[in-house]
Design an enzyme around this catalytic site. Structure first.
Site, PDB file in Angstrom:
ATOM      1  N   GLY A 250      -0.173   1.074  -7.474  1.00  0.00           N
ATOM      2  CA  GLY A 250      -1.233   1.751  -6.433  1.00  0.00           C
ATOM      3  C   GLY A 250      -1.359   3.261  -6.877  1.00  0.00           C
ATOM      4  O   GLY A 250      -0.902   3.924  -7.853  1.00  0.00           O
TER       5      GLY A 250
ATOM      6  N   ILE B 263       2.582  -6.942  -7.145  1.00  0.00           N
ATOM      7  CA  ILE B 263       2.092  -8.064  -7.079  1.00  0.00           C
ATOM      8  C   ILE B 263       1.039  -8.566  -8.061  1.00  0.00           C
ATOM      9  O   ILE B 263       0.904  -9.581  -8.343  1.00  0.00           O
ATOM     10  CB  ILE B 263       1.702  -8.073  -5.538  1.00  0.00           C
ATOM     11  CG1 ILE B 263       1.731  -9.762  -4.987  1.00  0.00           C
ATOM     12  CG2 ILE B 263       0.622  -7.738  -4.991  1.00  0.00           C
ATOM     13  CD1 ILE B 263       1.765  -9.978  -3.450  1.00  0.00           C
ATOM     14  N   ARG B 264       0.493  -7.465  -8.250  1.00  0.00           N
ATOM     15  CA  ARG B 264      -0.565  -7.675  -9.462  1.00  0.00           C
ATOM     16  C   ARG B 264      -0.479  -6.901 -10.673  1.00  0.00           C
ATOM     17  O   ARG B 264       0.412  -6.244 -10.900  1.00  0.00           O
ATOM     18  CB  ARG B 264      -2.077  -7.161  -8.869  1.00  0.00           C
ATOM     19  CG  ARG B 264      -2.810  -7.955  -8.127  1.00  0.00           C
ATOM     20  CD  ARG B 264      -3.961  -7.377  -7.531  1.00  0.00           C
ATOM     21  NE  ARG B 264      -3.749  -6.336  -6.580  1.00  0.00           N
ATOM     22  CZ  ARG B 264      -4.651  -5.768  -5.746  1.00  0.00           C
ATOM     23  NH1 ARG B 264      -5.871  -5.900  -5.776  1.00  0.00           N
ATOM     24  NH2 ARG B 264      -4.268  -4.754  -4.726  1.00  0.00           N
TER      25      ARG B 264
ATOM     26  N   ILE C 274       7.169  -8.236  -2.354  1.00  0.00           N
ATOM     27  CA  ILE C 274       8.170  -7.689  -1.710  1.00  0.00           C
ATOM     28  C   ILE C 274       8.858  -8.552  -0.787  1.00  0.00           C
ATOM     29  O   ILE C 274       9.781  -8.319   0.117  1.00  0.00           O
ATOM     30  CB  ILE C 274       8.051  -6.230  -1.420  1.00  0.00           C
ATOM     31  CG1 ILE C 274       6.675  -6.465  -0.556  1.00  0.00           C
ATOM     32  CG2 ILE C 274       7.831  -5.267  -2.637  1.00  0.00           C
ATOM     33  CD1 ILE C 274       6.681  -4.906   0.247  1.00  0.00           C
TER      34      ILE C 274
ATOM     35  N   TYR D  41      -0.537  -0.486  10.747  1.00  0.00           N
ATOM     36  CA  TYR D  41       0.227   0.302   9.563  1.00  0.00           C
ATOM     37  C   TYR D  41       1.133   1.523  10.511  1.00  0.00           C
ATOM     38  O   TYR D  41       2.104   1.359   9.938  1.00  0.00           O
ATOM     39  CB  TYR D  41      -0.858   0.698   8.881  1.00  0.00           C
ATOM     40  CG  TYR D  41      -0.491   1.760   7.866  1.00  0.00           C
ATOM     41  CD1 TYR D  41       0.234   1.591   6.745  1.00  0.00           C
ATOM     42  CD2 TYR D  41      -1.050   3.290   7.778  1.00  0.00           C
ATOM     43  CE1 TYR D  41       0.495   2.308   5.676  1.00  0.00           C
ATOM     44  CE2 TYR D  41      -0.726   3.967   6.941  1.00  0.00           C
ATOM     45  CZ  TYR D  41       0.154   3.664   5.920  1.00  0.00           C
ATOM     46  OH  TYR D  41       0.312   4.502   4.855  1.00  0.00           O
TER      47      TYR D  41
ATOM     48  N   LYS E  79       5.155   1.807  10.188  1.00  0.00           N
ATOM     49  CA  LYS E  79       5.757   3.004   9.424  1.00  0.00           C
ATOM     50  C   LYS E  79       6.560   3.602  10.424  1.00  0.00           C
ATOM     51  O   LYS E  79       7.801   4.289  10.099  1.00  0.00           O
ATOM     52  CB  LYS E  79       4.734   3.864   9.073  1.00  0.00           C
ATOM     53  CG  LYS E  79       3.982   3.515   7.534  1.00  0.00           C
ATOM     54  CD  LYS E  79       4.785   3.284   6.381  1.00  0.00           C
ATOM     55  CE  LYS E  79       4.225   2.907   5.091  1.00  0.00           C
ATOM     56  NZ  LYS E  79       5.085   2.812   4.000  1.00  0.00           N
TER      57      LYS E  79
HETATM   58  N1  SER Z   1      -3.814   7.378   3.467  1.00  0.00           N
HETATM   59  C1  SER Z   1      -3.256   6.648   4.276  1.00  0.00           C
HETATM   60  C2  SER Z   1      -4.434   5.856   5.055  1.00  0.00           C
HETATM   61  O1  SER Z   1      -5.533   6.337   5.150  1.00  0.00           O
HETATM   62  C3  SER Z   1      -2.558   7.149   5.475  1.00  0.00           C
HETATM   63  O2  SER Z   1      -1.059   7.170   5.003  1.00  0.00           O
HETATM   64  O3  SER Z   1      -4.121   4.647   5.392  1.00  0.00           O
END
Ligand code: SER
Length: 310
Positions: free
Chosen positions: A13, A37-38, A52, A141, A145
């Site tokens: 990433g 994973i890739r 994961i 997301y 988190k």
């Molecule tokens: N850069 C991320 C996003 O835009 C934020 O943690 O999802």
């Protein structure tokens, strides 16, 4: 010879690929295992495939490679996460929980968990957002988190697992084109400028967000992982900041280098996500506890990005 043997998840990433290189300089190439994973499209060896959510595979890699520290970067980001909320929860939260308990059972001595400005929401004060504030994130997301931060705090306190975490702002880097985030426009815009194309921005011109250059983000990660444990007062996740700007402001800065560069604005579903986040962050606790200092502001970052990408 380094005693530490590191495992990085999500190492293909935006952050992972750069972090792997830096950690290999510090610990030796053979001591930093990249996983994803890739298959990597660059030299990221030593490398192993890892999904994961597969607990058995995680245990196998930790034991086979005698891993002592983990940097757990794999996650689905804010925009992508909205396409499949349950999968995002499974990848971002359920997999974290498995990884924390496996780490605790297998003697991992230090664990890094990346959090984000996406933990903030409409109930959070939007400017100079402090360390401890109301958090009601609107994306899955952000939900995963903020919950992950609480689990990290719990594992640190209850099981003495030494977990360290920062809330990254949007990250800008030249090493890859990020996918699936709301702050990705701030990378895409450079590629358009350099190719001489008009940039069609998916956020509105005045949407200000906290951002950070990749060099600062990687240095923050390495510094918090090296910090003296007794100075760390935050075991959820530290606010971290460098600069804040809007699409219009970064466009104007890029135009100093490319005077003919053009932009248009077509805000999409990501606009609502961006509006729910903070505009600027107060990271004074990180500055006090582990001496965090950013190096790149907007002007310096734009200059360096353009030099690197050209
Ligand atoms: N850069 C991320 C996003 O835009 C934020 O943690 O999802």
């Amino acid at each position: 010879m380094s005693k530490e043997r590191i495992l990085i998840t999500g190492s293909n990433g935006q952050l992972g690929r750069v972090l792997a290189t830096e950690l290999r300089k510090k610990y030796g190439k053979a001591n930093v295992l990249a996983t994803d994973i890739r298959k990597p499209d660059f030299d990221n060896s030593p490398f192993e495939f890892l999904d994961i959510t597969n607990k058995g595979r995680v245990i196998e890699l930790i034991q086979d490679y005698k891993i002592t520290q983990i940097y757990h970067l794999a996650a689905m980001l804010s925009a992508n996460g909205e396409w499949d909320p349950k999968k995002t929860w499974d990848v971002n939260l359920n997999a974290l929980l498995k990884l924390l308990s496996v780490s605790s059972d297998n003697g991992i001595n230090r664990f890094f968990f990346p959090s984000t400005i996406a933990v903030f929401g409409k109930t959070t004060p939007q400017t100079a957002t402090a360390q401890d504030v109301p958090m009601m994130p609107e994306t899955v997301y952000g939900m995963s988190k903020v919950t992950g931060e609480l689990w990290c705090n719990y594992f640190s306190k209850r099981y003495s697992l030494d977990i360290r975490s920062v809330r990254y702002p949007g990250i800008i880097g030249y090493q890859s084109i990020p996918e699936g985030g709301t702050t990705d426009y701030a990378v895409e815009i450079f590629h358009a400028a350099i190719k001489g194309e008009t940039y069609d921005c998916f956020l509105a011109e005045d949407t200000r967000l906290p951002m950070m250059y990749i060099h600062d983000a990687i240095r923050a990660t390495i510094e918090i992982m090296a910090a003296d444990e007794k100075n760390l007062t935050v075991r959820t996740s530290y606010n971290l900041a460098a600069m804040s700007f809007s699409p219009k402001e970064i466009y104007e800065e890029i135009r100093k280098h490319y005077p003919d560069f053009k932009i248009k604005y077509s805000p999409d579903f990501r606009q609502k996500i961006a509006e729910s986040w903070s505009e600027s962050i107060d990271d004074s606790v990180a500055r006090a506890d582990w001496n965090w200092q950013h190096e790149y502001d907007l002007e310096k970052m734009v200059k360096d990005m353009i030099e690197k990408l050209k």
